[in-house]
Motif scaffolding. Structure first.
Motif, PDB file in Angstrom:
ATOM      1  N   ASN A  11       0.188   0.053   1.052  1.00  0.00           N
ATOM      2  CA  ASN A  11      -0.069   1.262   1.835  1.00  0.00           C
ATOM      3  C   ASN A  11       1.214   1.645   2.584  1.00  0.00           C
ATOM      4  O   ASN A  11       1.503   1.134   3.649  1.00  0.00           O
ATOM      5  CB  ASN A  11      -1.221   1.046   2.814  1.00  0.00           C
ATOM      6  N   ILE A  12       1.961   2.567   1.975  1.00  0.00           N
ATOM      7  CA  ILE A  12       3.256   2.934   2.560  1.00  0.00           C
ATOM      8  C   ILE A  12       3.096   3.785   3.822  1.00  0.00           C
ATOM      9  O   ILE A  12       4.065   4.071   4.504  1.00  0.00           O
ATOM     10  CB  ILE A  12       4.169   3.664   1.539  1.00  0.00           C
ATOM     11  N   PHE A  13       1.864   4.190   4.115  1.00  0.00           N
ATOM     12  CA  PHE A  13       1.614   5.048   5.279  1.00  0.00           C
ATOM     13  C   PHE A  13       1.103   4.271   6.483  1.00  0.00           C
ATOM     14  O   PHE A  13       0.859   4.822   7.548  1.00  0.00           O
ATOM     15  CB  PHE A  13       0.597   6.137   4.924  1.00  0.00           C
ATOM     16  N   LYS A  14       0.899   2.986   6.295  1.00  0.00           N
ATOM     17  CA  LYS A  14       0.250   2.185   7.334  1.00  0.00           C
ATOM     18  C   LYS A  14       0.987   2.259   8.673  1.00  0.00           C
ATOM     19  O   LYS A  14       2.196   2.124   8.747  1.00  0.00           O
ATOM     20  CB  LYS A  14       0.162   0.721   6.874  1.00  0.00           C
ATOM     21  N   ASP A  15       0.189   2.471   9.732  1.00  0.00           N
ATOM     22  CA  ASP A  15       0.713   2.502  11.104  1.00  0.00           C
ATOM     23  C   ASP A  15       1.786   3.560  11.341  1.00  0.00           C
ATOM     24  O   ASP A  15       2.693   3.368  12.145  1.00  0.00           O
ATOM     25  CB  ASP A  15       1.238   1.120  11.522  1.00  0.00           C
TER      26      ASP A  15
END
Ligand SMILES: [Zn+2]
Length: 491
Positions: free
Chosen positions: A67-71
């Motif tokens: 998940n490259i969008f995490k946080d």
């Protein structure tokens, strides 16, 4: 177009990794950089469901597992046009376009080069083509396509018309050992894998964009969605306070100047919720209180979520909202056929009629209604003045105190005030009007179908039945109904 709209407000702080609407960041005071979004440039925050749709699509297409969008706070910017396109903004950069491919009837992502670097970085192994070491110069200098002799590796999953990642060959590519520094560009395949393998010449891929390899600028994590939103509010404190006080001042002055009974049009959407909150600040002032009504018009095509939101807002702010309702849509649609982009009979029947009646009765000498219209919403709205006479309801004057706000101003203001925005916004919707509208793109229709099948079924049943009676084909049922005279009005 740019001169009409004024500057696009969206900027980014590299240091804090949040969108900023001013030249300097309200947290660290450092200068921000402009995010080059497509005009009109009305970006919004991506919610959990948006991210799920994007990551699911990236997994299917490129084999993304991480998940490259995490946080991180991600933004989406809708590009104008007939098809569904959303620019995906991560770390202040556009990494791709979320598109609903109408031909294949499926979601896809068209990555930018920055997106390609991030996909490779995250270990993606699908839709990859590598070129021999002497090829990049032709692509970079003259925008050449990739020809068969220049190809050194191609992943088996590539089909004609696929969006592909174009890399420069390296010694370990057969072990899928790629680095973002191998990324040369992005393009579209012109052959299937099997055809590429069996041919000796021909154009394998069209290059959409190429540049010299470089490292991507990955910015720091900002935490959960709530934590990131908190930072964004902090970074934009000044801009939001300034816009708020300007709009509140404008509303007070306008109310004094126009001398008509005041109302606020609430639709259940984010823009009118903003205007409502501004009206409460402007007019529920103990020193100079001004009475105002709140109007809600139920078109008969509202989502349940919108009706629930109207009730919630009504109770929460003690408003006693005046409701109008047409209730004639389903009867008239049998007679007139579906409303079209070129034939918007629905507006008169479902909105202007019932609202006009109420205004006629309640405000003998006319009224002034504050509405949530913004110039960044579309090019056609960009020339509106801040106060104007309603073109459809004679006794109504309209005024938008948020004409110059972008969607980001609206969102930050709503988050800051913990305002009860419609939950539909968290379900991948940009707008929350009627559940069916001829202005919808097929992608939007798909979101309603998938998220609210029962609601959509009623409309689709009508379409199928109408098609049977009037000899319309399948394409008409699946989307052509949006034009009453398709040929002459296709845009
Ligand atoms: Zn900062």
């Amino acid at each position: 177009m740019k001169t009409v709209l004024g500057k696009i407000h969206l900027k980014w702080c590299k240091n804090c990794n949040v969108p900023v609407l001013d030249k300097t960041c309200g947290i660290c005071n450092l200068e921000t950089f402009e995010v080059k979004v497509t005009p009109p440039g009305d970006a919004r925050p991506a919610f959990k469901k948006d991210i799920e749709l994007i990551t699911k699509t990236l997994k299917m297409q490129f084999g993304l597992e991480e998940n490259i969008f995490k946080d991180k706070l991600v933004l989406l910017n809708k590009a104008p046009g007939v098809e569904y396109f959303q620019e995906i903004i991560l770390d202040g950069q556009i990494i791709g376009l979320l598109n609903f491919n109408e031909k294949k009837h499926d979601w896809k992502i068209i990555p930018t080069i920055e997106g390609a670097r991030r996909l490779i970085n995250a270990g993606c192994t699908k839709k990859i083509l590598t070129v021999k070491k002497d090829v990049p110069k032709y692509i970079l200098e003259s925008g050449a396509s990739v020809l068969r002799p220049g190809v050194s590796y191609v992943s088996e999953d590539i089909k004609i018309d696929d969006d592909i990642l174009i890399l420069i060959e390296n010694d370990e590519q057969l072990n899928f050992n790629f680095s973002e520094n191998d990324v040369l560009g992005v393009g579209r395949a012109r052959m299937d894998y099997s055809e590429i393998i069996s041919s000796e010449k021909g154009m394998v891929a069209k290059v959409r964009k190429a540049e010299l390899p470089k490292t991507s600028e990955i910015l720091l994590k900002t935490g959960t969605f709530e934590e990131s939103i908190g930072l964004m509010i902090q970074a934009n404190e000044d801009a939001i306070t300034r816009f708020e006080s300007n709009s509140v001042g404008f509303m007070k002055n306008t109310a004094k100047r126009i001398e008509r009974p005041i109302s606020v049009a609430y639709s259940g959407g984010k823009d009118s919720l903003t205007v409502l909150l501004l009206a409460i600040t402007a007019f529920r002032n103990p020193e100079e209180p001004v009475e105002f009504d709140v109007l809600f018009n139920d078109t008969g095509l509202e989502f349940d979520e919108t009706l629930e939101n109207v009730d919630l807002v009504d109770k929460l702010y003690g408003l006693n909202i005046l409701k109008t309702e047409s209730g004639q849509f389903w009867e008239k649609v049998e007679e007139y056929g579906p409303p079209g982009r070129d034939n918007r009979w629905c507006s008169e029947i479902c909105k202007v009629g019932p609202l006009g009646k109420l205004i006629d009765k309640k405000y003998e000498k006319g009224c002034l209604t504050f509405v949530g219209i913004r110039k960044y919403e579309s090019f056609s709205r960009s020339k509106k003045p801040r106060i104007w006479n309603s073109p459809t309801i004679e006794k109504q004057m309209l005024s938008s105190p948020i004409l110059n706000w972008s969607a980001m101003h609206v969102w930050i203001y709503l988050f800051k005030n913990k305002a009860p925005y419609n939950v539909l916004y968290t379900e991948c919707f940009d707008r929350v009007g009627c559940f069916m509208c001829p202005a919808m793109e097929i992608g939007e229709i798909e979101l309603v179908k998938q998220g609210y099948p029962k609601t959509w079924d009623r409309w689709e049943d009508f379409l199928k039945n109408y098609a049977k009676i009037h000899g319309k084909n399948e394409e008409w049922v699946s989307g052509d109904w949006r034009w009453t005279n398709k040929k002459s009005n296709k845009n």
